[in-house]
Motif scaffolding. Structure first.
Motif, PDB file in Angstrom:
ATOM      1  N   ALA A 118       0.814  -1.239  -0.115  1.00 47.88           N
ATOM      2  CA  ALA A 118       0.081   0.156  -0.010  1.00 47.88           C
ATOM      3  C   ALA A 118       0.876   1.236   0.071  1.00 47.88           C
ATOM      4  O   ALA A 118       1.491   1.559   0.846  1.00 47.88           O
ATOM      5  CB  ALA A 118      -0.811   0.029   1.153  1.00 47.88           C
ATOM      6  N   GLU A 119       0.716   1.894  -0.933  1.00 48.32           N
ATOM      7  CA  GLU A 119       1.755   3.013  -1.327  1.00 48.32           C
ATOM      8  C   GLU A 119       0.803   4.377  -1.629  1.00 48.32           C
ATOM      9  O   GLU A 119      -0.013   4.290  -2.202  1.00 48.32           O
ATOM     10  CB  GLU A 119       2.827   2.763  -2.242  1.00 48.32           C
ATOM     11  N   PRO A 120       1.513   5.623  -1.207  1.00 45.28           N
ATOM     12  CA  PRO A 120       0.641   6.776  -1.411  1.00 45.28           C
ATOM     13  C   PRO A 120       0.731   7.205  -2.812  1.00 45.28           C
ATOM     14  O   PRO A 120       1.836   6.908  -3.811  1.00 45.28           O
ATOM     15  CB  PRO A 120       1.436   7.742  -0.679  1.00 45.28           C
ATOM     16  N   LEU A 121      -0.273   7.568  -3.479  1.00 45.72           N
ATOM     17  CA  LEU A 121      -0.287   8.047  -4.983  1.00 45.72           C
ATOM     18  C   LEU A 121       0.748   9.553  -5.028  1.00 45.72           C
ATOM     19  O   LEU A 121       0.687  10.078  -4.009  1.00 45.72           O
ATOM     20  CB  LEU A 121      -1.749   8.337  -5.202  1.00 45.72           C
ATOM     21  N   PRO A 122       1.182   9.507  -6.062  1.00 43.44           N
ATOM     22  CA  PRO A 122       2.197  10.781  -6.344  1.00 43.44           C
ATOM     23  C   PRO A 122       1.460  12.094  -6.002  1.00 43.44           C
ATOM     24  O   PRO A 122       2.098  13.011  -5.357  1.00 43.44           O
ATOM     25  CB  PRO A 122       2.412  10.584  -7.774  1.00 43.44           C
ATOM     26  N   ASP A 123       0.184  12.471  -6.286  1.00 41.73           N
ATOM     27  CA  ASP A 123      -0.473  13.573  -6.195  1.00 41.73           C
ATOM     28  C   ASP A 123      -1.324  13.693  -4.624  1.00 41.73           C
ATOM     29  O   ASP A 123      -1.692  14.444  -4.380  1.00 41.73           O
ATOM     30  CB  ASP A 123      -1.562  13.932  -7.035  1.00 41.73           C
ATOM     31  N   GLY A 124      -0.953  12.583  -3.649  1.00 43.90           N
ATOM     32  CA  GLY A 124      -1.387  12.579  -2.535  1.00 43.90           C
ATOM     33  C   GLY A 124      -2.929  12.463  -2.479  1.00 43.90           C
ATOM     34  O   GLY A 124      -3.573  12.670  -1.330  1.00 43.90           O
ATOM     35  N   SER A 125      -3.751  11.980  -3.621  1.00 47.55           N
ATOM     36  CA  SER A 125      -5.155  11.789  -3.590  1.00 47.55           C
ATOM     37  C   SER A 125      -5.500  10.457  -2.938  1.00 47.55           C
ATOM     38  O   SER A 125      -6.782  10.016  -2.975  1.00 47.55           O
ATOM     39  CB  SER A 125      -5.449  12.040  -4.961  1.00 47.55           C
ATOM     40  N   GLY A 126      -4.610   9.660  -2.586  1.00 52.47           N
ATOM     41  CA  GLY A 126      -4.808   8.425  -1.905  1.00 52.47           C
ATOM     42  C   GLY A 126      -3.755   7.423  -2.055  1.00 52.47           C
ATOM     43  O   GLY A 126      -2.647   7.777  -1.800  1.00 52.47           O
ATOM     44  N   HIS A 127      -4.214   6.051  -2.344  1.00 45.68           N
ATOM     45  CA  HIS A 127      -3.152   5.059  -1.998  1.00 45.68           C
ATOM     46  C   HIS A 127      -3.194   3.993  -3.326  1.00 45.68           C
ATOM     47  O   HIS A 127      -4.173   3.998  -3.902  1.00 45.68           O
ATOM     48  CB  HIS A 127      -3.142   4.171  -0.789  1.00 45.68           C
ATOM     49  N   PHE A 128      -2.170   3.523  -3.730  1.00 45.65           N
ATOM     50  CA  PHE A 128      -2.274   2.431  -4.546  1.00 45.65           C
ATOM     51  C   PHE A 128      -1.983   0.984  -3.667  1.00 45.65           C
ATOM     52  O   PHE A 128      -1.383   0.960  -2.825  1.00 45.65           O
ATOM     53  CB  PHE A 128      -0.664   2.302  -5.378  1.00 45.65           C
ATOM     54  N   PHE A 129      -2.803   0.009  -4.144  1.00 44.98           N
ATOM     55  CA  PHE A 129      -2.782  -1.120  -3.483  1.00 44.98           C
ATOM     56  C   PHE A 129      -2.242  -2.183  -4.625  1.00 44.98           C
ATOM     57  O   PHE A 129      -2.929  -2.391  -5.691  1.00 44.98           O
ATOM     58  CB  PHE A 129      -4.152  -1.773  -3.219  1.00 44.98           C
TER      59      PHE A 129
END
Length: 282
Positions: free
Chosen positions: A199-210
């Motif tokens: 679970a990593e943060p999206l580059p623009d800070g709008s959420g996360h990647f699973f």
């Protein structure tokens, strides 16, 4: 207002009762006649019907359906009635109807479903129950096979333990976490199936990647499925996790088993007489 006399009842054929009002209504009382004949049947499904007076210019007639049920029939109806209580059992030994719930997220390249799984208990000789396995949350990832279509035959699953759920819940906007699972750990096939969930943060800070990576040497599968999770979707996950964690731990069964007489007996017991010691009783 019209003056209505007392009803006088007389038996009629068939076991019914006819009630007759001997007094007439004044012309200013109302435009409709009052019912003056009532028939009650002995049948279970009985109709309540009225017969208007023939010497009135206007009349109203109506039917009221009633049903009488024996105590046995009432019990049967209650057993058939659906229950809207919590699907989790109030006692560990009870088996309520199985209910399936979950939360699904659909994106362009993949879909994700999140479903809780209940804990397991085993009975003790004393008649009590003890938690044998904590519940968990099952994540199911399916790759897209077309526009708004997903290939669930290729789905990959990952089970989150209670502690792993806590790790995900504690993620900040810029935080990340990673979990590694080997379903065959401790067995002869250990190391042949490798699952990694990130679970990593999206580059623009709008959420996360699973991102779920699965390497299965037994079935020759090498799958990598990822799906973006928005802040709103992540908030729903966190709220759902926060609600369900006590149930995954089985604490609801303990809370539902508490009785006033049990608490009084425990509080009055000598803590040195058993194997359990209570700090506040020292």
């Amino acid at each position: 207002m019209a003056n209505i006399g007392n009803l006088c009842a007389t038996p009629v054929a068939g076991g019914g009762v006819s009630a007759i009002n001997p007094l007439k209504l004044s012309s200013s009382s109302c435009s409709s006649a009052i019912p003056t004949s009532i028939f009650f049947s002995r049948r279970k499904d009985a109709a309540f019907r009225t017969t208007p007076r023939v010497n009135q210019s206007k009349s109203i007639s109506f039917n009221v359906k009633s049903q009488y049920m024996t105590p046995q029939e009432q019990n049967h109806q209650q057993q058939k009635a659906p229950s809207y209580d919590s699907p989790f059992p109030s006692q560990p030994g009870q088996l309520p109807p199985r209910v399936y719930v979950g939360y699904s997220i659909y994106k362009g390249k993949a879909a994700l479903t999140v479903e809780p799984r209940p804990p397991e208990f085993f009975p003790l000789d004393s008649g009590a129950f003890k938690l044998s396995k904590e519940g968990f949350v099952l994540l199911q990832f399916a790759p897209a096979s077309g526009v708004r279509q997903y290939d669930w035959s290729r789905k990959q699953v990952f089970s989150l333990s209670v502690t792993e759920i806590g790790n995900i819940m504690s993620l900040g906007a810029r935080d990340s976490c990673e979990f590694f699972h080997d379903p065959n750990k401790g067995r002869s096939d250990e190391g042949k199936v490798r699952k990694v969930l990130k679970a990593e943060p999206l580059p623009d800070g709008s959420g996360h990647f699973f991102n779920l990576s699965v390497q299965n040497k037994l079935t020759n599968v090498d799958e990598n499925i990822y799906i973006p999770i928005t802040k709103a979707e992540f908030a729903v996950l966190v709220s759902s996790f926060n609600f369900v964690i006590p149930y995954l731990l089985g604490w609801h069964t303990f809370a539902n088993s508490i009785k006033p007489e049990d608490s009084n007996r425990v509080n009055s017991a000598n803590p040195r007489s058993g194997t359990v010691d209570y700090e506040w009783s020292r």
